[in-house]
Design an enzyme around this catalytic site. Structure first.
Site, PDB file in Angstrom:
ATOM      1  N   CYS A  44      -5.876   2.004   1.844  1.00  0.00           N
ATOM      2  CA  CYS A  44      -5.698   0.869   2.760  1.00  0.00           C
ATOM      3  C   CYS A  44      -4.236   0.504   2.974  1.00  0.00           C
ATOM      4  O   CYS A  44      -3.917  -0.221   3.921  1.00  0.00           O
ATOM      5  CB  CYS A  44      -6.416  -0.366   2.221  1.00  0.00           C
ATOM      6  N   ASP A  52       4.299   3.243  -4.426  1.00  0.00           N
ATOM      7  CA  ASP A  52       4.771   3.254  -3.035  1.00  0.00           C
ATOM      8  C   ASP A  52       4.144   4.478  -2.378  1.00  0.00           C
ATOM      9  O   ASP A  52       4.538   5.616  -2.657  1.00  0.00           O
ATOM     10  CB  ASP A  52       6.296   3.338  -3.007  1.00  0.00           C
ATOM     11  N   PHE A  58      -9.218  -8.122  11.471  1.00  0.00           N
ATOM     12  CA  PHE A  58      -9.777  -8.670  10.230  1.00  0.00           C
ATOM     13  C   PHE A  58      -8.856  -9.752   9.693  1.00  0.00           C
ATOM     14  O   PHE A  58      -7.626  -9.649   9.797  1.00  0.00           O
ATOM     15  CB  PHE A  58      -9.967  -7.552   9.186  1.00  0.00           C
ATOM     16  N   TYR A 111       3.118   1.649  15.724  1.00  0.00           N
ATOM     17  CA  TYR A 111       1.949   1.375  14.867  1.00  0.00           C
ATOM     18  C   TYR A 111       0.756   2.216  15.354  1.00  0.00           C
ATOM     19  O   TYR A 111       0.050   2.821  14.545  1.00  0.00           O
ATOM     20  CB  TYR A 111       1.613  -0.119  14.907  1.00  0.00           C
ATOM     21  N   LYS A 154      -1.495   5.098  13.320  1.00  0.00           N
ATOM     22  CA  LYS A 154      -2.940   5.001  13.104  1.00  0.00           C
ATOM     23  C   LYS A 154      -3.673   6.118  13.862  1.00  0.00           C
ATOM     24  O   LYS A 154      -4.705   6.624  13.404  1.00  0.00           O
ATOM     25  CB  LYS A 154      -3.439   3.618  13.531  1.00  0.00           C
ATOM     26  N   SER A 202      -4.098  -6.867  -1.628  1.00  0.00           N
ATOM     27  CA  SER A 202      -4.317  -7.842  -0.551  1.00  0.00           C
ATOM     28  C   SER A 202      -5.427  -7.363   0.379  1.00  0.00           C
ATOM     29  O   SER A 202      -5.768  -6.169   0.403  1.00  0.00           O
ATOM     30  CB  SER A 202      -3.006  -7.985   0.247  1.00  0.00           C
ATOM     31  N   LEU A 218      -7.992  -5.990   2.908  1.00  0.00           N
ATOM     32  CA  LEU A 218      -9.119  -5.049   2.910  1.00  0.00           C
ATOM     33  C   LEU A 218      -9.172  -4.245   1.620  1.00  0.00           C
ATOM     34  O   LEU A 218     -10.250  -3.959   1.095  1.00  0.00           O
ATOM     35  CB  LEU A 218      -9.005  -4.114   4.130  1.00  0.00           C
ATOM     36  N   ASP A 235      -0.617  -0.616  -5.499  1.00  0.00           N
ATOM     37  CA  ASP A 235       0.082  -1.409  -4.483  1.00  0.00           C
ATOM     38  C   ASP A 235       1.566  -1.410  -4.803  1.00  0.00           C
ATOM     39  O   ASP A 235       1.970  -1.345  -5.961  1.00  0.00           O
ATOM     40  CB  ASP A 235      -0.445  -2.852  -4.431  1.00  0.00           C
TER      41      ASP A 235
HETATM   42  N1  NAD Z   1      -6.170  -6.838   9.252  1.00  0.00           N
HETATM   43  C1  NAD Z   1      -6.425  -6.235  10.390  1.00  0.00           C
HETATM   44  O1  NAD Z   1      -6.754  -6.867  11.396  1.00  0.00           O
HETATM   45  C2  NAD Z   1      -6.350  -4.731  10.488  1.00  0.00           C
HETATM   46  C3  NAD Z   1      -6.790  -4.136  11.671  1.00  0.00           C
HETATM   47  C4  NAD Z   1      -6.760  -2.763  11.789  1.00  0.00           C
HETATM   48  C5  NAD Z   1      -6.304  -1.986  10.736  1.00  0.00           C
HETATM   49  N2  NAD Z   1      -5.870  -2.583   9.598  1.00  0.00           N
HETATM   50  C6  NAD Z   1      -5.425  -1.729   8.514  1.00  0.00           C
HETATM   51  O2  NAD Z   1      -6.132  -2.068   7.345  1.00  0.00           O
HETATM   52  C7  NAD Z   1      -5.338  -1.752   6.196  1.00  0.00           C
HETATM   53  C8  NAD Z   1      -5.282  -2.946   5.275  1.00  0.00           C
HETATM   54  O3  NAD Z   1      -4.640  -3.987   5.984  1.00  0.00           O
HETATM   55  P1  NAD Z   1      -4.749  -5.509   5.533  1.00  0.00           P
HETATM   56  O4  NAD Z   1      -5.061  -6.281   6.745  1.00  0.00           O
HETATM   57  O5  NAD Z   1      -5.593  -5.622   4.329  1.00  0.00           O
HETATM   58  O6  NAD Z   1      -3.206  -5.768   5.212  1.00  0.00           O
HETATM   59  P2  NAD Z   1      -2.514  -6.595   4.043  1.00  0.00           P
HETATM   60  O7  NAD Z   1      -1.126  -6.777   4.523  1.00  0.00           O
HETATM   61  O8  NAD Z   1      -3.328  -7.777   3.671  1.00  0.00           O
HETATM   62  O9  NAD Z   1      -2.538  -5.573   2.805  1.00  0.00           O
HETATM   63  C9  NAD Z   1      -1.776  -4.380   2.821  1.00  0.00           C
HETATM   64  C10 NAD Z   1      -1.372  -4.076   1.398  1.00  0.00           C
HETATM   65  O10 NAD Z   1      -0.663  -2.828   1.420  1.00  0.00           O
HETATM   66  C11 NAD Z   1       0.447  -2.953   0.537  1.00  0.00           C
HETATM   67  N3  NAD Z   1       1.484  -1.999   0.912  1.00  0.00           N
HETATM   68  C12 NAD Z   1       2.328  -2.066   1.978  1.00  0.00           C
HETATM   69  N4  NAD Z   1       3.169  -1.027   1.967  1.00  0.00           N
HETATM   70  C13 NAD Z   1       2.868  -0.290   0.864  1.00  0.00           C
HETATM   71  C14 NAD Z   1       3.396   0.896   0.312  1.00  0.00           C
HETATM   72  N5  NAD Z   1       4.422   1.538   0.880  1.00  0.00           N
HETATM   73  N6  NAD Z   1       2.811   1.386  -0.803  1.00  0.00           N
HETATM   74  C15 NAD Z   1       1.786   0.740  -1.398  1.00  0.00           C
HETATM   75  N7  NAD Z   1       1.263  -0.409  -0.932  1.00  0.00           N
HETATM   76  C16 NAD Z   1       1.804  -0.914   0.201  1.00  0.00           C
HETATM   77  C17 NAD Z   1       0.907  -4.389   0.667  1.00  0.00           C
HETATM   78  O11 NAD Z   1       1.678  -4.800  -0.446  1.00  0.00           O
HETATM   79  C18 NAD Z   1      -0.427  -5.124   0.786  1.00  0.00           C
HETATM   80  O12 NAD Z   1      -0.898  -5.525  -0.496  1.00  0.00           O
HETATM   81  C19 NAD Z   1      -3.995  -1.283   6.753  1.00  0.00           C
HETATM   82  O13 NAD Z   1      -4.004   0.116   6.815  1.00  0.00           O
HETATM   83  C20 NAD Z   1      -3.967  -1.869   8.148  1.00  0.00           C
HETATM   84  O14 NAD Z   1      -3.114  -1.146   9.014  1.00  0.00           O
HETATM   85  C21 NAD Z   1      -5.886  -3.939   9.445  1.00  0.00           C
END
Ligand code: NAD
Length: 270
Positions: free
Chosen positions: A84, A57, A193, A160, A164, A15, A17, A36
């Protein structure tokens, strides 16, 4: 590091990023393993972008070790790792409620986000040790994902932010420790994002975030994250750094944002 032909692992690749980064790496000629917890999602992305999906995981060291081993059988040990995978468990109030429940939530947030990053970093780096060094003695590169919440976390999101902040804090010591092995470690700290992680926010909350975007006046696109991740991989001088990718936005001040969003009572209501 040259990307073409290299073995790469992207976690959270099902999913957002991670999916965008897996696609960009595949287009750049890397052989990508998509990790994932949601393996169906990772399979779907792999079918579109190339590479192959592995259920993993990240919070479970044995699961990460198994997934890295499966990826290595197919592609050889990964030289490129973009981590990610993470969750945001939402608000964990510091006062009131059941203290035991608070600790359970806090521990879960840290286990998935921070222990997860450490599992992936340490186990991937361990496997990189067996690889022959490339130019400048480089064996591999790890890109972690922090967040601007590491630096300006909001009220209610201490858990959270701590997860981070931990990723941001470990970047330099990890780069220093792994330098003798020729492994670079960096992190990206995204602003907001447009991914599944924020898809559930009500429109008025999205509007509050948008109001704090400086330029461009929009949320980031996953491909823009991927572009930076690939630039970090490519540029050997980037090491031990946490790079904000946020269009100069700063998360809104806590109380105002949260009470307008109805998450906490207005300050004068107490
Ligand atoms: N989207 C934003 O605005 C934003 C902002 C700052 C930081 N982030 C960080 O960016 C990264 C990606 O976030 P995103 O927005 O793409 O989120 P998302 O929810 O779209 O994707 C996260 C993915 O991680 C997987 N995941 C969750 N727990 C897991 C585990 N224990 N083992 C393996 N996979 C697991 C989920 O199944 C999902 O596919 C994360 O680290 C998030 O904290 C996102």
């Amino acid at each position: 590091m040259k990307i073409e032909g290299m073995a790469a692992v992207v976690t959270g690749a099902g999913s957002g990023l991670g999916a965008a980064t897996a696609g960009a790496l595949a287009r750049a000629g890397a052989r990508v393993a998509l990790f994932d917890l949601d393996d169906a999602a990772a399979v779907g992305v792999a079918e579109r972008t190339g590479g192959f999906a592995v259920r993993c995981d990240v919070a479970d060291a044995a699961s990460v070790a198994d997934a890295l081993a499966a990826a290595a059988v197919r592609h050889g040990p990964a030289r490129i790792v973009v981590h990610c995978a993470a969750i945001s468990i939402g608000r964990v109030p510091l006062v009131g409620g059941d203290p035991a429940e608070r600790l359970t939530k806090f521990a879960r947030q840290l286990r998935i986000n921070l222990d997860g990053a450490l599992n992936v970093l340490s186990l991937a780096a361990d496997a990189m040790r067996a690889l022959a060094p490339l130019d400048d003695g480089e064996r591999g590169v790890v890109v972690n994902t922090a967040s601007v919440a590491a630096f300006e976390g909001q009220a209610g999101s201490a858990a959270y932010s701590a997860s981070k902040g931990g990723i941001a804090a470990l970047t330099l010591p990890a780069a220093r420790e792994l330098a003798p092995l020729g492994i670079r470690v960096n992190a990206i700290a995204p602003g907001i994002f447009d991914t599944a992680m924020i898809a559930g926010l009500p429109d008025y909350v999205r509007d509050l975030y948008l109001a704090d975007c400086v330029f461009p006046k929009r949320f980031g696109a996953p491909d823009e994250f991927a572009e930076l991740a690939l630039a970090i991989v490519a540029n050997r001088m980037l090491n031990g750094e946490v790079i904000r990718l946020d269009g100069a936005m700063r998360l809104p001040a806590a109380a105002d944002f949260l009470h307008r969003a109805g998450v906490v009572a207005a300050p004068d209501a107490n």
